[in-house]
Design a protein around this motif. Structure first.
Motif, PDB file in Angstrom:
ATOM      1  N   UNK A 210       9.218  11.513  -1.931  1.00 58.57           N
ATOM      2  CA  UNK A 210       8.409  10.331  -2.239  1.00 58.57           C
ATOM      3  C   UNK A 210       9.275   9.194  -2.772  1.00 58.57           C
ATOM      4  N   UNK A 211      10.334   9.522  -3.515  1.00 52.84           N
ATOM      5  CA  UNK A 211      11.236   8.486  -4.017  1.00 52.84           C
ATOM      6  C   UNK A 211      11.993   7.818  -2.873  1.00 52.84           C
ATOM      7  N   UNK A 212      12.400   8.591  -1.876  1.00 57.30           N
ATOM      8  CA  UNK A 212      13.062   8.019  -0.700  1.00 57.30           C
ATOM      9  C   UNK A 212      12.085   7.116   0.052  1.00 57.30           C
ATOM     10  N   UNK A 213      10.856   7.569   0.218  1.00 54.88           N
ATOM     11  CA  UNK A 213       9.836   6.753   0.870  1.00 54.88           C
ATOM     12  C   UNK A 213       9.563   5.477   0.065  1.00 54.88           C
ATOM     13  N   UNK A 214       9.571   5.594  -1.242  1.00 56.77           N
ATOM     14  CA  UNK A 214       9.397   4.421  -2.102  1.00 56.77           C
ATOM     15  C   UNK A 214      10.533   3.425  -1.890  1.00 56.77           C
ATOM     16  N   UNK A 215      11.755   3.929  -1.784  1.00 53.74           N
ATOM     17  CA  UNK A 215      12.900   3.040  -1.553  1.00 53.74           C
ATOM     18  C   UNK A 215      12.783   2.327  -0.207  1.00 53.74           C
ATOM     19  N   UNK A 216      12.334   3.047   0.811  1.00 50.92           N
ATOM     20  CA  UNK A 216      12.174   2.440   2.139  1.00 50.92           C
ATOM     21  C   UNK A 216      11.109   1.349   2.099  1.00 50.92           C
ATOM     22  N   UNK A 217      10.005   1.598   1.419  1.00 46.13           N
ATOM     23  CA  UNK A 217       8.945   0.582   1.362  1.00 46.13           C
ATOM     24  C   UNK A 217       9.373  -0.633   0.543  1.00 46.13           C
ATOM     25  N   UNK A 218      10.177  -0.430  -0.494  1.00 45.46           N
ATOM     26  CA  UNK A 218      10.655  -1.569  -1.288  1.00 45.46           C
ATOM     27  C   UNK A 218      11.601  -2.428  -0.446  1.00 45.46           C
ATOM     28  N   UNK A 219      12.493  -1.781   0.309  1.00 41.16           N
ATOM     29  CA  UNK A 219      13.407  -2.531   1.183  1.00 41.16           C
ATOM     30  C   UNK A 219      12.608  -3.298   2.236  1.00 41.16           C
ATOM     31  N   UNK A 220      11.615  -2.648   2.840  1.00 43.16           N
ATOM     32  CA  UNK A 220      10.786  -3.325   3.843  1.00 43.16           C
ATOM     33  C   UNK A 220      10.041  -4.499   3.217  1.00 43.16           C
ATOM     34  N   UNK A 221       9.546  -4.323   2.021  1.00 37.92           N
ATOM     35  CA  UNK A 221       8.851  -5.407   1.332  1.00 37.92           C
ATOM     36  C   UNK A 221       9.791  -6.590   1.090  1.00 37.92           C
TER      37      UNK A 221
ATOM     38  N   UNK B  75       0.837  -1.210   0.000  1.00 37.36           N
ATOM     39  CA  UNK B  75       0.000   0.000   0.000  1.00 37.36           C
ATOM     40  C   UNK B  75       0.869   1.256   0.000  1.00 37.36           C
ATOM     41  N   UNK B  76       1.899   1.277   0.848  1.00 41.05           N
ATOM     42  CA  UNK B  76       2.803   2.423   0.895  1.00 41.05           C
ATOM     43  C   UNK B  76       3.592   2.581  -0.391  1.00 41.05           C
ATOM     44  N   UNK B  77       3.973   1.466  -1.005  1.00 36.89           N
ATOM     45  CA  UNK B  77       4.706   1.517  -2.262  1.00 36.89           C
ATOM     46  C   UNK B  77       3.841   2.118  -3.372  1.00 36.89           C
ATOM     47  N   UNK B  78       2.589   1.730  -3.404  1.00 38.15           N
ATOM     48  CA  UNK B  78       1.677   2.275  -4.418  1.00 38.15           C
ATOM     49  C   UNK B  78       1.524   3.782  -4.242  1.00 38.15           C
ATOM     50  N   UNK B  79       1.295   4.233  -3.001  1.00 32.68           N
ATOM     51  CA  UNK B  79       1.115   5.658  -2.762  1.00 32.68           C
ATOM     52  C   UNK B  79       2.395   6.455  -2.998  1.00 32.68           C
ATOM     53  N   UNK B  80       3.539   5.892  -2.626  1.00 33.72           N
ATOM     54  CA  UNK B  80       4.805   6.594  -2.864  1.00 33.72           C
ATOM     55  C   UNK B  80       5.085   6.707  -4.358  1.00 33.72           C
ATOM     56  N   UNK B  81       4.798   5.645  -5.103  1.00 38.55           N
ATOM     57  CA  UNK B  81       4.983   5.691  -6.552  1.00 38.55           C
ATOM     58  C   UNK B  81       4.042   6.719  -7.179  1.00 38.55           C
ATOM     59  N   UNK B  82       2.809   6.751  -6.712  1.00 41.75           N
ATOM     60  CA  UNK B  82       1.854   7.760  -7.194  1.00 41.75           C
ATOM     61  C   UNK B  82       2.369   9.167  -6.888  1.00 41.75           C
ATOM     62  N   UNK B  83       2.930   9.351  -5.679  1.00 38.04           N
ATOM     63  CA  UNK B  83       3.465  10.659  -5.310  1.00 38.04           C
ATOM     64  C   UNK B  83       4.643  11.067  -6.181  1.00 38.04           C
ATOM     65  N   UNK B  84       5.533  10.127  -6.474  1.00 37.91           N
ATOM     66  CA  UNK B  84       6.677  10.440  -7.342  1.00 37.91           C
ATOM     67  C   UNK B  84       6.176  10.884  -8.711  1.00 37.91           C
ATOM     68  N   UNK B  85       5.271  10.123  -9.292  1.00 43.89           N
ATOM     69  CA  UNK B  85       4.758  10.449 -10.628  1.00 43.89           C
ATOM     70  C   UNK B  85       4.023  11.790 -10.613  1.00 43.89           C
TER      71      UNK B  85
END
Length: 95
Positions: free
Chosen positions: A47-58, A23-33
């Motif tokens: 948002x890209x940093x948040x996306x990286x954190x969620x990908x690592x957590x995933x 869910x966080x990855x989807x929203x972070x990707x939406x925010x980056x775009x």
């Protein structure tokens, strides 16, 4: 430290963490775009940093799920006794 008062069916909420990461990855990707499209580089970077954190957590969650359950002592294993004494002469758990 095991005290013996843990629930016998306690489990780590890895599946919940998996879906929250997705869910966080989807929203972070939406925010980056969205922020790249509007020309806001600072917010897009955040948002890209948040996306990286969620990908690592995933990735960590998926790794833990693939490892499977680990050994947990059963009901026949008594709880560990708290350490008495120690280096300073007092246990941090004893007032």
């Amino acid at each position: 430290m095991r005290t013996g008062s843990e629930p016998s069916t306690a489990r780590s909420p890895l599946r919940m963490r998996l879906w929250l990461s997705v869910w966080g990855m989807i929203w972070a990707l939406f925010g980056v775009v969205a922020f790249v499209a509007t020309g806001r580089a600072g917010w897009a970077t955040a948002c890209a940093v948040l996306l990286a954190v969620t990908v690592v957590d995933l990735c960590v969650v998926i790794r833990h799920l693939r490892q499977g359950p680990h050994y947990q002592p059963g009901r026949d294993v008594p709880p560990y006794e708290p350490e008495r004494g120690g280096r300073g002469g007092r246990s941090p758990h004893v007032p």
